[in-house]
Design an enzyme around this catalytic site. Structure first.
Site, PDB file in Angstrom:
ATOM      1  N   LYS A 215      74.626  30.798  87.287  1.00 20.60           N
ATOM      2  CA  LYS A 215      74.541  31.558  86.092  1.00 20.60           C
ATOM      3  C   LYS A 215      73.234  30.126  86.306  1.00 20.60           C
ATOM      4  CE  LYS A 215      74.116  32.432  81.735  1.00 20.60           C
ATOM      5  NZ  LYS A 215      72.654  32.487  82.501  1.00 20.60           N
TER       6      LYS A 215
ATOM      7  N   LYS B 193      76.007  21.348  85.597  1.00 26.72           N
ATOM      8  CA  LYS B 193      76.397  21.551  84.363  1.00 26.72           C
ATOM      9  C   LYS B 193      77.218  22.160  84.126  1.00 26.72           C
ATOM     10  CE  LYS B 193      72.167  21.956  82.592  1.00 26.72           C
ATOM     11  NZ  LYS B 193      71.273  22.497  82.825  1.00 26.72           N
TER      12      LYS B 193
ATOM     13  N   LYS C 182      68.964  28.714  90.388  1.00 27.43           N
ATOM     14  CA  LYS C 182      68.313  28.816  89.105  1.00 27.43           C
ATOM     15  C   LYS C 182      67.107  30.025  90.205  1.00 27.43           C
ATOM     16  CE  LYS C 182      66.412  26.229  85.768  1.00 27.43           C
ATOM     17  NZ  LYS C 182      67.809  25.897  85.448  1.00 27.43           N
TER      18      LYS C 182
ATOM     19  N   THR D   9      69.559  24.372  72.992  1.00 28.54           N
ATOM     20  CA  THR D   9      70.372  23.681  73.653  1.00 28.54           C
ATOM     21  C   THR D   9      69.861  22.195  72.849  1.00 28.54           C
ATOM     22  OG1 THR D   9      68.949  25.365  75.811  1.00 28.54           O
ATOM     23  CG2 THR D   9      68.657  22.385  76.116  1.00 28.54           C
TER      24      THR D   9
ATOM     25  N   ASN E  57      60.690  24.805  73.649  1.00 28.42           N
ATOM     26  CA  ASN E  57      61.405  25.622  73.494  1.00 28.42           C
ATOM     27  C   ASN E  57      62.646  24.116  73.416  1.00 28.42           C
ATOM     28  OD1 ASN E  57      64.741  25.658  74.493  1.00 28.42           O
ATOM     29  ND2 ASN E  57      63.946  27.818  73.316  1.00 28.42           N
TER      30      ASN E  57
ATOM     31  N   SER F  87      74.607  30.460  76.519  1.00 30.49           N
ATOM     32  CA  SER F  87      74.369  31.217  77.385  1.00 30.49           C
ATOM     33  C   SER F  87      75.881  32.031  77.810  1.00 30.49           C
ATOM     34  CB  SER F  87      74.036  31.262  78.517  1.00 30.49           C
ATOM     35  OG  SER F  87      72.052  30.979  78.278  1.00 30.49           O
TER      36      SER F  87
HETATM   37  N1  LIG Z   1      65.489  26.405  77.987  1.00 32.12           N
HETATM   38  C1  LIG Z   1      66.448  26.343  77.603  1.00 32.12           C
HETATM   39  O1  LIG Z   1      67.295  26.802  77.517  1.00 32.12           O
HETATM   40  C2  LIG Z   1      66.343  25.327  78.946  1.00 32.12           C
HETATM   41  C3  LIG Z   1      68.129  24.452  78.752  1.00 32.12           C
HETATM   42  C4  LIG Z   1      68.753  22.986  78.817  1.00 32.12           C
HETATM   43  C5  LIG Z   1      67.800  22.745  79.851  1.00 32.12           C
HETATM   44  N2  LIG Z   1      66.339  22.792  79.749  1.00 32.12           N
HETATM   45  C6  LIG Z   1      65.184  22.251  80.402  1.00 32.12           C
HETATM   46  O2  LIG Z   1      64.393  21.000  79.215  1.00 32.12           O
HETATM   47  C7  LIG Z   1      63.430  20.930  80.098  1.00 32.12           C
HETATM   48  C8  LIG Z   1      62.178  21.863  79.159  1.00 32.12           C
HETATM   49  O3  LIG Z   1      61.877  23.251  78.915  1.00 32.12           O
HETATM   50  P1  LIG Z   1      62.110  24.082  78.137  1.00 32.12           P
HETATM   51  O4  LIG Z   1      63.015  24.983  78.147  1.00 32.12           O
HETATM   52  O5  LIG Z   1      61.880  23.934  77.013  1.00 32.12           O
HETATM   53  O6  LIG Z   1      60.234  24.295  78.047  1.00 32.12           O
HETATM   54  P2  LIG Z   1      59.148  24.736  77.972  1.00 32.12           P
HETATM   55  O7  LIG Z   1      58.155  25.655  78.482  1.00 32.12           O
HETATM   56  O8  LIG Z   1      59.487  25.444  76.047  1.00 32.12           O
HETATM   57  O9  LIG Z   1      58.691  23.119  76.750  1.00 32.12           O
HETATM   58  C9  LIG Z   1      58.059  21.996  77.957  1.00 32.12           C
HETATM   59  C10 LIG Z   1      57.616  21.494  77.294  1.00 32.12           C
HETATM   60  O10 LIG Z   1      56.915  20.477  77.592  1.00 32.12           O
HETATM   61  C11 LIG Z   1      55.705  19.730  77.703  1.00 32.12           C
HETATM   62  N3  LIG Z   1      55.340  19.112  78.939  1.00 32.12           N
HETATM   63  C12 LIG Z   1      55.109  19.464  79.800  1.00 32.12           C
HETATM   64  N4  LIG Z   1      54.919  18.767  80.946  1.00 32.12           N
HETATM   65  C13 LIG Z   1      54.452  17.485  79.754  1.00 32.12           C
HETATM   66  C14 LIG Z   1      54.421  15.537  79.951  1.00 32.12           C
HETATM   67  N5  LIG Z   1      53.137  15.265  81.908  1.00 32.12           N
HETATM   68  N6  LIG Z   1      54.478  15.261  79.529  1.00 32.12           N
HETATM   69  C15 LIG Z   1      54.335  15.531  78.059  1.00 32.12           C
HETATM   70  N7  LIG Z   1      55.054  16.918  77.437  1.00 32.12           N
HETATM   71  C16 LIG Z   1      54.532  17.566  79.149  1.00 32.12           C
HETATM   72  C17 LIG Z   1      54.674  21.097  77.643  1.00 32.12           C
HETATM   73  O11 LIG Z   1      54.038  20.817  77.119  1.00 32.12           O
HETATM   74  C18 LIG Z   1      56.025  21.687  76.273  1.00 32.12           C
HETATM   75  O12 LIG Z   1      56.035  21.108  74.991  1.00 32.12           O
HETATM   76  C19 LIG Z   1      62.968  21.398  81.297  1.00 32.12           C
HETATM   77  O13 LIG Z   1      63.536  20.763  82.109  1.00 32.12           O
HETATM   78  C20 LIG Z   1      64.184  22.745  81.408  1.00 32.12           C
HETATM   79  O14 LIG Z   1      64.553  22.924  82.945  1.00 32.12           O
HETATM   80  C21 LIG Z   1      65.881  24.167  79.553  1.00 32.12           C
HETATM   81  N1  LIG Z   2      67.649  26.771  82.118  1.00 30.90           N
HETATM   82  C1  LIG Z   2      68.734  26.074  81.065  1.00 30.90           C
HETATM   83  C2  LIG Z   2      69.934  27.477  81.089  1.00 30.90           C
HETATM   84  C3  LIG Z   2      70.316  28.001  81.147  1.00 30.90           C
HETATM   85  C4  LIG Z   2      71.401  29.272  81.397  1.00 30.90           C
HETATM   86  O1  LIG Z   2      71.408  29.179  80.267  1.00 30.90           O
HETATM   87  O2  LIG Z   2      71.744  30.199  82.036  1.00 30.90           O
HETATM   88  C5  LIG Z   2      69.589  25.413  81.702  1.00 30.90           C
HETATM   89  O3  LIG Z   2      68.456  24.937  82.321  1.00 30.90           O
HETATM   90  O4  LIG Z   2      70.340  25.184  81.834  1.00 30.90           O
END
Ligand SMILES: NC(=O)c1ccc[n+]([C@@H]2O[C@H](COP(=O)([O-])OP(=O)(O)OC[C@H]3O[C@@H](n4cnc5c(N)ncnc54)[C@H](O)[C@@H]3O)[C@@H](O)[C@H]2O)c1
Ligand SMILES: N[C@@H](CCC(=O)O)C(=O)O
Length: 412
Positions: free
Chosen positions: A66, A90, A102, A186, A217, A346
């Protein structure tokens, strides 16, 4: 040192503390399967460009793999393997019946048209289709991917299999079989983790100030959920730079502004412009990196003034910085715990898809909160028991969950 090797350091520390069977560590240290694919796409001007995509299935010991799919110019096999490893950890900490995986494509989505993006997305699914599925490996959103991209993936996979199988992917729009509360999940979980830490540190939420790096996001929902809980956000940033306001931001207004400002927060009226580095170095109660990996390093770890760090992004702190922060007594809620709310909802989406029976937003939020509070307690207690950091505590919890099924399955 590769990102993957660096990511395994806390696992190795945890493994020593609990005297883990070395066979278990050997198995967990490598992904079960990795796949690299080429995606030829006829671009709008007629020329063919070949994009590279990856999927790493880190583990299926606790259930199907996942994890999300990232679109970024810096995606690599090393990064995807690492992110898959973090997903295994996680999901085990959150108590989900999943392994970890991933995916990613080397592409800057800002540099291709919408039609090209759709072709790249469908081409990727065509190539990885043999190894994914609702009981094999379930993708989801990550950096630069969203509900529209999940919808194209869902549609392509349904065509390949001649059946609508929404449970093969999560993070979908509600009308595509998505779950209430997934988009915000998240960020909501990050704030649950923040409140749990503040409670243990004896700080009242109304006295806390926050700096959040990243306004996508995760960052924007973290900010909105924080504001909903009465926390004051004094610094924000995205790729365009940072903004500061000692009186606190209304993140809903910042989001509205960004929508009409090319998607970025730069120039937000009334705010003081600051650099991205300065956002990380603010004198706040909680620093929340919510952008990309390797933001807190040996270069700036000594300059961090926050009392604590809650990692919303995956891997924002490198191994050297981790040691510096530990020495400085700054508690860090690690990514594999703090951002687990996304994959938890999820999981709820997947369960609802398998049953074709949907829950209310209140049910989702309630269940997510219960699971996050429990996971936080488990990690916090493990860290206390072994007199270690919460990051190592998180790996202790994950390794304990993985070792028994490894034995029972006969793998070790
Ligand atoms: N989307 C999910 O469900 C999810 C869940 C868990 C963890 N994550 C993790 O959270 C992090 C962000 O993911 P997301 O889904 O919000 O991505 P996203 O693409 O929606 O947003 C990324 C953000 O980071 C900003 N950014 C990029 N480089 C930067 C920098 N150098 N300084 C400041 N801001 C910067 C971008 O402008 C944007 O606002 C990632 O590490 C991702 O793996 C995402
Ligand atoms: N990309 C997210 C979400 C993963 C998922 O929902 O499967 C993470 O790093 O946790």
């Amino acid at each position: 040192m590769s990102l993957f090797e660096m990511a395994k350091i806390p696992m190795e520390k945890a493994s020593k503390l609990i005297n883990l069977d070395p066979n278990a560590e050997a198995v967990i240290s490598q992904p079960e399967r990795t796949l690299e694919v080429s995606i030829p796409v006829k671009m709008d001007d007629g020329h063919v460009e070949v994009f590279t995509g990856y999927r790493s299935q880190n583990s299926t010991v606790l259930g199907p793999a996942k994890g999300g799919v990232r679109y970024h110019q810096n995606v690599s096999m090393d990064e995807v393997k690492t992110l898959g490893f973090w997903m295994t950890t996680k999901c085990a900490i959150a108590g989900l019946p999943y392994g970890g995986g991933k995916g990613g494509i080397i592409v800057d989505p800002r540099k291709v048209s919408k039609t090209e993006l759709e072709k790249i997305t469908r081409g990727y699914i065509d190539k990885i289709a043999p190894v994914i599925g609702e009981k094999k490996d379930i993708p989801a959103p990550d950096v630069n991917t969203n509900a529209q991209i999940m919808a194209w993936m869902c549609d392509e996979f349904s065509k390949i299999n001649c059946q609508f199988a929404p449970g093969f992917i999560t993070g979908k729009a509600i009308c595509m079989g998505g779950s209430q509360g997934r988009t915000s999940a998240t960020g909501r979980g990050v704030i649950t983790a923040t409140l749990e830490l503040l409670k243990r540190e004896g700080i009242k939420p109304e006295d806390a100030t926050l700096a959040i790096q990243g306004f996508g996001n995760v960052g924007s929902w973290t900010a909105k959920c924080a504001a909903d809980k009465g926390l004051k956000i004094v610094a924000l940033s995205d790729i365009s730079g940072g903004i500061y306001d000692a009186n606190g931001f209304d993140p809903y207004k910042v989001e509205e502004y960004a929508k009409n400002n090319g998607g970025v927060i730069k120039g937000y009226p009334g705010a003081t412009p600051i650099s991205n580095e300065e956002v990380l170095e603010q004198d706040v109660t909680v620093l929340i990196p919510a952008a990309l990996e390797l933001q807190i390093t040996a270069k700036n770890a000594d300059k961090i003034k926050a009392k604590m760090i809650v990692e919303a992004a995956n891997g924002p702190t490198d191994a050297e910085a981790d040691v510096i922060l530990e020495k400085r007594g700054i508690p860090v809620v690690p990514d594999v715990l703090a951002n687990g709310g996304g994959v938890t909802v999820s999981y709820f989406e997947w369960v609802q898809n398998l049953y074709r029976y949907f829950w209310t937003e209140e049910e989702v939020i309630d269940r997510q909160e219960q699971m996050m509070v429990k996971a936080f307690g488990n990690v916090y207690d493990a860290a206390k028991k072994y007199n270690t950091t919460m990051r190592v505590g998180a790996y202790i919890v994950a390794l304990n969950a993985l070792v028994e099924p490894l034995k029972l399955r006969g793998i070790i």
